[in-house]
Design an enzyme around this catalytic site. Sequence first.
Site: not given
Length: 312
Positions: A19, A187
Site C-alpha cells: 500500500d 478501495e
Amino acid sequence: MTLFNCKPARRIASGFHPDPTICRAPSGRYFLANSSFEYFPGLPIYESGDGKHWALVGNAMDRPSQFPCEGMGNSGGIYAPTLRWHDGLFYLIVTNVNKGTMIMTTPDPHQGWSDPLWIKGWPGIDPTLLFDDDGTVYICGNESDQVDQEGHREVPGIYLSRLDVGTGTVLSKRERICGGTTGANPEGPHMYKRDGLYYLMWAEGGTEAGHMENMARSASPTGPYEMCPGNPLITNRSTHLTLQAIGHCDCAGFDEDRTLMVFHGTRNNHEYPAQGWLGRESYAVWFAWKDGWPTPADQSYDVPPSGQGGGP
C-alpha cells in the site's frame, strides 16, 4: 491497459512494503510511506531525491501513544495510509482498524511525527486527503461495514466528505462518488487536481490475482465522474507474468508533464511454487499525459524528475 513485468517499473522497496503512498515536498524530494498492520514500530517512511534511489528515514509510528493495539490480532492495525504535504506540514492519514481513522503531522519526517488526531464520524478504511485551492479539505475512503439506525450498510464504493484537518471534525455528510467499474472491492482511493479537474484513482478486484487500478475525472469533487478510456490503468490479472496483484497506486507531481506513480505487487515464487507469491512490495513508474489522461504507452522509468533539492 498496461501490463508490467519487472520493467518498465522499478522495485523500490522489497519484502513487506504494501500500500505505498507518495508525496513530493517543495524542495523536490519525494517521501513514501507503507502500511504496517500489527507491527511496531510502524508506517515506515522513505525518502528519495530522484524517485529511483530510496533510503529509510524512520517510522512515523515509533511511540506506544501513537499505536493503540489492545486486542489486536493478525492483519489488524494499520491499513493503507495517504501521505501529503500542505502549507509547511506533512500529513499522514491512516486507519487503525482497532480504533479508527487518524492524522499525524510533522514539518520534517526526519524529526518524528505528532501523536494521532482521531477523526470522529469517519468509518471505513483507506482514507485519503485532498487540499483544494480554495482551502477546502476533502477526506475520501471506502464504504463502511457499520450498520445505521435503519439497519443498512453502505453500498460498496468510494465516499467523500469535507474535513477540518485541524480538529478532525467531519464537516459534511458522507457522499458516495464512485461505485467502481466491474471489479469487486473498490478501495484505496486517492484524489488529485490537475488543470481545474478532479481526478479519482482507486484499486479494484481485491489485492490478489484480480487486482487493478482505475481512474476517473470530474469538474466537481462530488462528480459525476467520467471514466478513463484506458481503464484499468495497470493490471497483470489473467497473465503469467512474474509480477502479479499490482495496484493500490498513488502519484506525486500530478500537475506536471511527467508523473511518478507508485504501486504494490507480488512476485511469483518460481523456485518454490507451492509457497505461492512473495510478499507485497513497492514499485515505481513514470508516466506522461495526453488529452488529460495518463498515457500508458509512454510509461517508462528512466525519465528524470523536474527538480531536486536538499531537505524536506
